[in-house]
Motif scaffolding. Sequence first.
Motif, PDB file in Angstrom:
ATOM      1  N   ASP A   1       0.846  -1.193   0.000  1.00 43.74           N
ATOM      2  CA  ASP A   1       0.000   0.000   0.000  1.00 43.74           C
ATOM      3  C   ASP A   1       0.881   1.242   0.000  1.00 43.74           C
ATOM      4  O   ASP A   1       1.594   1.497   0.962  1.00 43.74           O
TER       5      ASP A   1
ATOM      6  N   ARG B   1     -10.635 -12.446   5.377  1.00 40.88           N
ATOM      7  CA  ARG B   1     -11.238 -11.140   5.132  1.00 40.88           C
ATOM      8  C   ARG B   1     -12.752 -11.247   5.107  1.00 40.88           C
ATOM      9  O   ARG B   1     -13.313 -12.282   4.765  1.00 40.88           O
TER      10      ARG B   1
ATOM     11  N   GLU C   1     -15.717  -9.369   3.293  1.00 46.34           N
ATOM     12  CA  GLU C   1     -15.941  -8.428   2.203  1.00 46.34           C
ATOM     13  C   GLU C   1     -16.896  -7.320   2.641  1.00 46.34           C
ATOM     14  O   GLU C   1     -17.913  -7.608   3.264  1.00 46.34           O
ATOM     15  N   PRO C   2     -16.578  -6.084   2.346  1.00 45.81           N
ATOM     16  CA  PRO C   2     -17.548  -5.029   2.659  1.00 45.81           C
ATOM     17  C   PRO C   2     -18.804  -5.215   1.807  1.00 45.81           C
ATOM     18  O   PRO C   2     -18.750  -5.839   0.751  1.00 45.81           O
TER      19      PRO C   2
ATOM     20  N   TYR D   1     -15.110   0.658   3.964  1.00 42.51           N
ATOM     21  CA  TYR D   1     -13.742   0.239   4.224  1.00 42.51           C
ATOM     22  C   TYR D   1     -13.312  -0.703   3.116  1.00 42.51           C
ATOM     23  O   TYR D   1     -14.128  -1.154   2.318  1.00 42.51           O
ATOM     24  N   GLU D   2     -12.037  -0.955   3.076  1.00 36.95           N
ATOM     25  CA  GLU D   2     -11.505  -1.810   2.031  1.00 36.95           C
ATOM     26  C   GLU D   2     -10.955  -3.079   2.646  1.00 36.95           C
ATOM     27  O   GLU D   2     -10.374  -3.044   3.721  1.00 36.95           O
ATOM     28  N   ALA D   3     -11.149  -4.184   1.967  1.00 33.41           N
ATOM     29  CA  ALA D   3     -10.569  -5.447   2.409  1.00 33.41           C
ATOM     30  C   ALA D   3      -9.968  -6.131   1.191  1.00 33.41           C
ATOM     31  O   ALA D   3     -10.593  -6.993   0.593  1.00 33.41           O
ATOM     32  N   PRO D   4      -8.774  -5.707   0.789  1.00 34.96           N
ATOM     33  CA  PRO D   4      -8.189  -6.250  -0.440  1.00 34.96           C
ATOM     34  C   PRO D   4      -7.925  -7.738  -0.309  1.00 34.96           C
ATOM     35  O   PRO D   4      -7.774  -8.266   0.792  1.00 34.96           O
TER      36      PRO D   4
END
Lengths: 573, 364, 265
Positions: A383, A536, A538-539, A502-505
């Motif tokens: 990132d 993770r 996922e959003p 939010y992000e959850a790559p």
Amino acid sequence: MSASKEKYTEVQYLEVDQYQPKTRTGRITNYVDTRVGGTGMVREFGRKVFPDHWTFMFGEVALYSFIITVLSGAFLTFWFDPSMSTTRYSGSYAPLQGLEMSMAYATALELSFDVRGGLFMRQLHHWAALLFVLAMSVHMLRVFFTGAFRKPRELNWVVGSALLILGLGAGFTGYSLPDEVLSGNGLRIIDGMLKAIPVVGTYISFFLFGGEFPGNEVIPRLYTLHIFIIPALILILIAVHLFMVVTHKHTQYPGPGRTERNVVGYPIGPVYAAKAGGFFFIVLGILCLIAGTFQINALWNYGPYDPSPVQAGAQPDWYIGPFEGVLRLMPGYLGPIPLEFNIPTPWGGNSVATPVLIPMIPVALIFLGMFIWPWIEAWITGDKKEHHLLDRPRNAPTRTAFGAAVMTNYLIMWGMGSNDLIATHFGLSLNDITYWSRVLFFLGPVIAYILTKRICLALQRKDREVALHGHEAGVIEVSPEGGFSEKHKLPSEYEFWTLVSYEAPEPSGPKTNAKGKVTRTEKLRARLNRMWFEDRVEPVTREEYLEALEHHGHDDHSEGLEAAQSRGAIEQH
Amino acid sequence: MAEHGNGDTGAVVTTGEGASSSYAIDNPGLPPHRPRLADVDEKYAKRSERQVAVLFLISIIGTVLFFVGYFAVARMDAFDDYFEGMTALRVQNTLLGVGSALAMLGIGLGVVHWARTLMPDHEVVEDRKPLRTEAHRAEAEKIVTEVIDETQIKRRPLLRNTLIAAALLAPLPALVLFRDLDRSEDFGVERMRHSLWGEGVRLVRDPVGTPIRASDLTIGSAMHVIPETLREIPGHGTRLAEKAKSVVLLMRMHPDDFGEQISGREDWTHQGIIACSKVCTHVGCPVALYERHTHHLLCPCHQSTFDAAENFKVVFGPAGRPLPQLPISVDEEGFLIATSDFTEPVGPTYWERGHTDPEGDYPA
Amino acid sequence: MKALSQKRRHPFAFVALLLLGLLLTGGLYAAATTVNQAQASNVPDGYSADQVEEGERLFVANCATCHGMNAEGTDAGPSLVGVGAASVEFQVGTGRMPMQMQGPQAQQKPPQFNNEQTTQLAAYVASLGAGPAVPDDEWLDVDQGDPARGGELFRINCAMCHNAAGAGGALTEGKYAPSLHGVEAVHIYTAMTTGPQNMPVFNDANIPPEDKRDIIAFLKTYEQQGSPGGFSLGFLGPVSEGLLIWTLGLALLIGSMVWLTSRSS
């Protein structure tokens, strides 16, 4: 470059001075600005916006308690004489009268018993010092767990880490100054640890103490460090730290209206300035209250320093506790085998104090890791973006779990620093506590990591559940068919935004370098990256959201997104 | 899902505005402002005003309380009775603390209450600007490159190399200046091998300095001991440094309680009286806690435990070596004496500890 | 008297005399046996034979299970021959003995015997063999002691286990040195002379009675003066101070922070 800058002509300068302010404030502003400038500052800071959240205030507490230690410490210097020359005590404290002691101890006693307010100021100074390190520590934990150290703030995180270490140094040098038995044995431990350093250790100890421990020199030297060098460094770094805070502008928690490109909060003038200014008095008030009602470092108990006595419960101030604890944790022998060894040499051999050196490894790793963490994390995640919106800790499960693991490790060392008091107060065996702590030192962080990660993921799922199905309203409904169901209350769009933005790559595989090869470090990075991102939640996506609305099939939500804007809509599950 | 690792340029990549399509809904913007009671009703504003004023008044009372504590309570030395003086000190300390706490909290809480209830509470949005534009960076890079070129340092390595050498050496004098931080006359590590103990040096009580007869110790006794010669050492600092190496713990055990003694140490004890260095071999705290039935010696700092009956071997904790034992006997007058110095350096391990002793007193 | 002289020649006079003689002999014999049973032909100084006798009865009933019928010691308890009256005064007077249960060390609890009974037990144990005696009141009079000198001796000899402020501390394997706050002077003194549990013995040759009195004077002065800086936090030093700032200090701060950043209603 200079061509673009405007230049005033002589006439224009005169014209500038022709400004005739109408109000009193204006006249003062005019007076000051025409002499030393300053309107720039007012324009920059007068209405500068600061986000408001209680967790953002620990840095302020640290700053304020530092100011309080400087002020109260300055008061103490007027009476305290950091000299190791001896005197016979003749002050008010009866149980020490007639004893030979250093001027440092005698004047510290004089401050406590024969200067009105001296005891209060000494206690205020000491409590403020404890709070200073506490506030820095909690502040750093907040920054860590919300990801505020990420680009562009990495360097400020480093400055903050340096401030924490300087804070420990300021604390320890101050703790040692009164030259009584408690802190004298603390210095003796420092001496023993210095001597354990291979090759140069013995000489470092000689140089610090001016010869063999304890000598005549160490208190004045610590005094110079304590009241001049370390505070000066702290002041400089605080200036750099705050300068960077202004440059970067403060981070903010994710929420409606907050983006990576704006700051939402209150302007300095007047609200934030009033709150921050008032908060200084609150911090000072709390410290005064504690200093007036709770005794701290009753140095008259310990007696003048002498290498022979020692006391049960010999402990440092809390922030040195983990260092003390990890020394207690380490066994000197593994079964019958001593860990200490000699390197054979023609002149006999050189000794390696392994039981002192090994415990320094975890401590050094924690502190080193703290300094370089922003780069480690960015390397693992790949990132490289700027971040001004904070992470909710649950939305960065791996970081949160890793932080909890390190904290657990630290806490076990910390607890070991007071294992004798744990033993007496809970009726346990000192030895058992130590054996268990040795196991937990390795096992605890693993458990903490796994548990924290699971908790984070569970909280994320809960968020998802709430976003798609609403809060349980606590109302049971009976359908015409006789079925029971609980009413669910959909979150407002503002809350919904906080829950889903939010992000959850997903993990990214190894990348090839310029030569088209995957290097070994890149493979390692990819493995860590997988560990970081593989678990993770996922959003909620737009499709899911629409589908959820569809599924619930209520007319008032058929219009999709806009429907959610009706605050407090009741949705049946 | 916004992509990671695409921001090499350092430009601000927004999430939630440009890329907002990745989220379930668009950023809804700030919630509507909800007015406070004091905003809509002057009655509540008035109430807040009164509350703030009361807090400021409390502050004034606190300041007065501080003065009462300072001036109305006499200093400790004004009392004939020691305990009354101590009580006065405690009362004074409490009044100063509570007084100043009220003074400060009154102001602090008052101002914050004022800000919370009466000052505007509209949230303000300020834009973040990028720190510097890329054009700026390119320009800076150009300037720096030009400046370096103008110095010709790249073209003339001789200049560069000699400058580096000079710059590396130049700080050394500053370092050397600190050499005299060690004020002792005989610089070096040899002094750490020797304590004040030696053949015939009497063991005396710490701190009173009276010599000890064997009969002074009954079974289970422990005595804290210093060498008789300590009092002759001039200078407080030197004396403490010598004491730091010479403090000894003396114990008497039942002769049956002794385990197997290391060969050569058979005559180091006297009628069950045994002596050891009090300085921990870990990092040097005084190992002063003696348990008479287990014969364990415990260091209160890091809990190294030594067994006095088994040649002071380590039974627990971080110490890496047994405590050095002091060989003792009695002189003609019946007082306990040392028969030699310690046969190894006392205290924590240091790098040069294993060096052969040039005087040949003891092997490595 | 006249009547008696007349009855001397009474035919039963001989019988009466015989009976009297027998009674006397029997009584003497009985008395002699009792003394013999006490295993000490000499009653210790300062105690009466009655006290010794009464003490033995108490001993047999309450202590002999562990210490043996003749206080010779068993696997469960040590021999008490030669431990002296001071040991009894300390162990029984502070309630440590009789022990409630076996453990790393005897716990202090409300004494099971009153002062009179304790003295009787002490008399009995003292009669078994010479040992440290209960000190004279002179050595317990703290007004005659020098607290400054006592403080110095305390720090060298006692503080390593009992803490510089006498708050107590940990020993190995679950043992501990107890707090000295509120302990009676006589118990401080007898603890020093007898070395209860794992405490070393500080006999009169090591620390003379005057010095012991100084130490007691120091402890009593310390106790009476209290903590001038406010609440003492148990006299435990930096650990309890750290705990306070992390609990009360942090709680007050967080409370004010949350209030400060919350919106007013």
